[in-house]
Design an enzyme around this catalytic site. Structure first.
Site, PDB file in Angstrom:
ATOM      1  N   CYS A   1      52.817  36.631 -17.268  1.00 54.84           N
ATOM      2  CA  CYS A   1      53.880  37.020 -16.338  1.00 54.84           C
ATOM      3  C   CYS A   1      54.212  38.518 -16.478  1.00 54.84           C
ATOM      4  CB  CYS A   1      55.099  36.141 -16.560  1.00 54.84           C
ATOM      5  SG  CYS A   1      56.153  36.137 -15.124  1.00 54.84           S
TER       6      CYS A   1
ATOM      7  N   GLU B   1      52.837  27.839 -20.699  1.00 51.21           N
ATOM      8  CA  GLU B   1      53.571  27.174 -21.775  1.00 51.21           C
ATOM      9  C   GLU B   1      54.527  26.102 -21.282  1.00 51.21           C
ATOM     10  OE1 GLU B   1      53.839  30.226 -20.720  1.00 51.21           O
ATOM     11  OE2 GLU B   1      55.905  30.946 -20.668  1.00 51.21           O
TER      12      GLU B   1
ATOM     13  N   HIS C   1      53.150  30.569 -15.927  1.00 53.32           N
ATOM     14  CA  HIS C   1      53.564  30.244 -17.303  1.00 53.32           C
ATOM     15  C   HIS C   1      52.805  29.020 -17.829  1.00 53.32           C
ATOM     16  CE1 HIS C   1      56.904  33.046 -17.797  1.00 53.32           C
ATOM     17  NE2 HIS C   1      57.039  32.917 -16.492  1.00 53.32           N
TER      18      HIS C   1
END
Ligand code: XMP
Length: 509
Positions: free
Chosen positions: A79, A169, A167
Site C-alpha cells: 500500500c 494481511e 493488503h
C-alpha cells in the site's frame, strides 16, 4: 542465527497484522518504526514496508533512507510502501479517481512471477487507500491489476523488489497468506522453523546465558502472561526463580488458593502473600475509580517489594510484558494513553532497582498461549479470561468494603461456574459481575427487602480495544438470576449489560 523479516512501520493500523500473518507461517519477524531501522545483519532476510495513514504527496509524509535495503535485500512494499517505492523512484502517485476501499478482484497478469506463485488467476483482495499509482517508473513491470487499479502489483526489474497496493494481511484478502508465503519463504528464503518449540529452546538458552546463577523475582497474577513467563524462566534457572503471588483480597472467590495450588503443582517456587486487610484498610472511604486504581497499584508494589526484600541476593525482576506493549512503547504514533493507564504496577522496576528480564517481549498473546500449551501449563490457567489488575476493586462501584467483596465474590462465582457448566466459558472473551451502588426494593416471602443490584457482563473481543456483548441464552440468564438472588444474601436484583465498546467500556469504572 534466527533468520527474520523486518517490517518497517509507517503507522498503518494493519502493521501488526502483517507481523501476525508472517509469524503464522512460522517465520520470525519484527516491527520497527520506519525512522529507527535496526542494524541490518545477516539474520535479516527481507524487508516489508507497511501502509500508512499518510499520502506520499503530503509534506509531512514519512520518508526513509532505503539505500542499504532496496536492491540489496528482498523488499515488499504494501500500500503506502508500494506507493512510496513508486513515487520516490520516478513514478507518479495521485489521488484515486474512484474510492479504492474494500473488496476487489485481482487479476494476475504474470503467473510466472515468484510473488504470484500458486495464486488463482482471479483472487479477492482488500484495498484501503485514497491515493493510487498513476505511473510506474520504466523498470517496473505490472504483475497484477484490478478493474479500478491497473497497478495493483508490480515487480521492479533487476531487483528482488515488489509493490502491492492491496493488503495481503487482512482476512478478506483470501489468498493473502499465500502471497506472503511466496515472499518470506520462497523469495527471502526463510525456513519455516520458528515454532513454539524452537522459541522455547532458544529462549531458555538465552535466559540461562543472561541470568546465569543470579536470582530472579517475578510477580504472578494468575493470568496467562505472568504464568508462561514464570514457567519459561523456571525451565531455564529452576529454583533461582522465586515467584510472589499476592492476594489483594480482591481476587475471585477461592482463586488465591486454587491458583497457588496449581502453581505449586507445576513445580514453581512460589510464595503466596495474603495482604487483603492492608488493601481494604487503604481503600476505606475512597470512591473515585482512578484513586482506587492508584491505591491498589501502590499497595501491590509495597507488598511485593517488602516480600522481595526478604529474599537474599535477588538481581533481576522478571515481567510478563508482551509484544503489543513493546511495539506500542516504541510506535511511530507514540505510546497510547489507553494502554498506559492500564499498567497499574508500572512503578515497580524503578522502586526495586533490579535489572529487568522479559522472556515474552517478542510474542503476541496467542503465541504466548501456544508456548504455554507446549510447556504443558494447565488449561485452567491458559484458557482463563482476562482479569483486571485492580481485580474486583473496580467491579465494586463506589467504596470497597469487606462485605461488598464477599457479596460480589459469591455472585461472580455463580456466574463464572455457570458459564463453565453450560459450555459457554470458552465462547466468551471476558465475563464478570459488577456490584452497583444501587439498592432497590424487592419482596422475599412476605417481607419487603431493600438490597443490592448486580450487573452481569460477558463480552466477545480480540484485544479488549473493542468488544460486543454476548447473546447468552435466556434460559442461562434466568438460571443465573435465580441462583444469585436465592443464594447470595444481600442481592435482590440482577441485570444483564447489553452495551458494546465503544461507546461503553468493558469494566464499569
Ligand atoms: P475497558 O474497561 O477499558 O477494559 O474496556 C479493557 C480491558 O482492560 C481491563 N482493564 C484493566 N486491566 N488494570 C488492568 O490491568 C486496569 O485498571 C484495568 N481497567 C480495565 C478490562 O478488564 C478489559 O479486559
Amino acid at each position: 542465527m534466527q533468520k527474520k523479516i523486518l517490517i518497517l512501520d509507517f503507522g498503518s493500523q494493519y502493521t501488526q497484522l502483517i507481523a501476525r500473518r508472517v509469524r503464522e507461517l512460522n517465520v520470525y519477524c519484527e516491527i520497527h518504526p520506519y525512522n529507527k531501522i535496526p542494524e541490518l545483519d545477516d539474520s535479516v532476510r527481507g524487508v516489508i514496508l507497511s501502509g500508512s495513514p499518510f499520502s506520499v504527496r503530503d509534506e509531512k509524509a514519512p520518508r526513509v533512507d532505503l539505500s542499504a535495503i532496496k536492491g540489496k535485500l528482498p523488499l515488499l512494499g504494501v500500500c503506502y510502501g508500494a506507493q512510496y517505492l513508486s513515487h520516490y523512484f520516478g513514478g507518479e502517485v495521485m489521488p484515486s479517481a474512484t474510492r479504492e476501499y474494500g473488496r476487489a478482484m485481482l487479476s494476475v497478469k504474470d503467473a510466472s512471477d515468484p510473488l504470484m506463485k500458486d495464486l488463482s488467476v482471479k483472487t479477492q483482495v482488500w484495498m484501503s487507500h485514497g491515493d493510487t499509482i498513476g505511473k510506474i517508473p520504466s523498470a517496473y513491470r505490472i504483475i497484477a491489476s484490478t478493474d479500478d487499479v491497473p497497478v495493483a502489483a508490480y515487480h521492479i526489474g533487476g531487483e528482488q523488489s515488489w509493490g502491492i497496493q492491496f493488503h495481503p494481511e487482512v482476512y478478506h484478502s483470501t489468498e493473502g497468506k499465500q502471497l506472503l508465503r511466496n515472499f518470506v519463504v520462497d523469495i527471502c528464503g526463510c525456513r519455516q522453523d520458528w515454532t513454539p518449540d524452537s522459541f522455547i529452546e532458544t529462549t531458555v538458552s538465552e535466559l540461562r546465558a543472561k541470568v546465569a546463577d543470579d536470582k530472579v523475582v517475578l510477580g504472578l497474577s494468575g493470568g496467562v502472561d505472568s504464568s508462561v513467563a514464570a514457567v519459561l524462566l523456571h525451565k531455564a534457572i529452576g529454583r533461582n526463580l522465586i515467584c510472589i503471588f499476592v492476594d489483594m483480597g480482591l481476587l475471585r472467590k477461592d482463586e488465591f488458593e486454587t491458583v497457588l495450588e496449581s502453581y505449586k503443582n507445576m513445580g514453581l517456587n512460589v510464595i503466596g502473600v495474603r495482604a487483603g486487610d492492608k488493601f481494604l484498610a487503604d481503600l476505606k472511604g475512597v470512591t473515585d475509580p482512578e484513586k482506587k486504581r492508584k491505591i491498589i497499584g501502590r499497595d501491590f508494589i509495597e507488598v511485593f517489594d517488602e516480600e522481595a526484600q526478604k529474599l537474599k541476593d535477588v538481581k533481576w525482576l522478571a515481567q510478563g510484558t508482551i509484544y503489543p506493549d513493546v511495539i506500542e512503547s516504541m510506535s511511530v504514533n507514540g505510546p497510547s494513553a489507553t494502554i498506559k493507564s492500564h499498567h497499574n504496577v508500572g512503578g515497580l522496576p524503578e522502586k526495586m532497582n533490579l535489572k529487568i528480564v522479559e522472556p515474552l517481549r517478542l510474542l503476541f498473546k496467542d503465541e504466548v498461549r501456544r508456548v504455554g500449551r507446549q510447556l504443558q501449563i494447565p488449561d485452567m490457567i491458559l484458557g482463563r479470561h482476562p482479569f483486571p489488575g485492580p481485580g474486583l476493586g473496580i467491579r465494586i462501584l463506589g467504596e470497597v468494603t469487606a462485605e461488598k467483596v464477599r457479596i460480589l465474590q459469591e455472585a461472580d462465582k455463580i456466574f463464572i461456574d455457570g458459564l463453565r457448566e453450560f459450555g459457554l466459558y470458552d465462547k466468551v472473551w471476558q465475563a464478570g459481575v459488577v456490584l452497583l451502588p444501587v439498592q432497590s426494593v424487592g419482596v422475599m416471602g412476605d417481607e419487603r427487602t431493600y438490597e443490592n443490584c448486580v450487573a452481569l457482563r460477558a463480552v466477545t473481543s480480540t484485544d479488549g480495544m473493542t468488544a460486543d456483548w454476548v447473546h447468552l441464552p435466556y434460559e442461562f440468564l434466568a438460571k443465573m438470576s435465580n441462583d444469585i438472588i436465592n443464594k447470595v444474601k444481600g442481592i435482590n436484583r440482577v441485570v444483564y449489560d447489553i452495551s458494546s465498546k465503544p461507546p461503553a467500556t468493558i469494566e464499569w469504572e
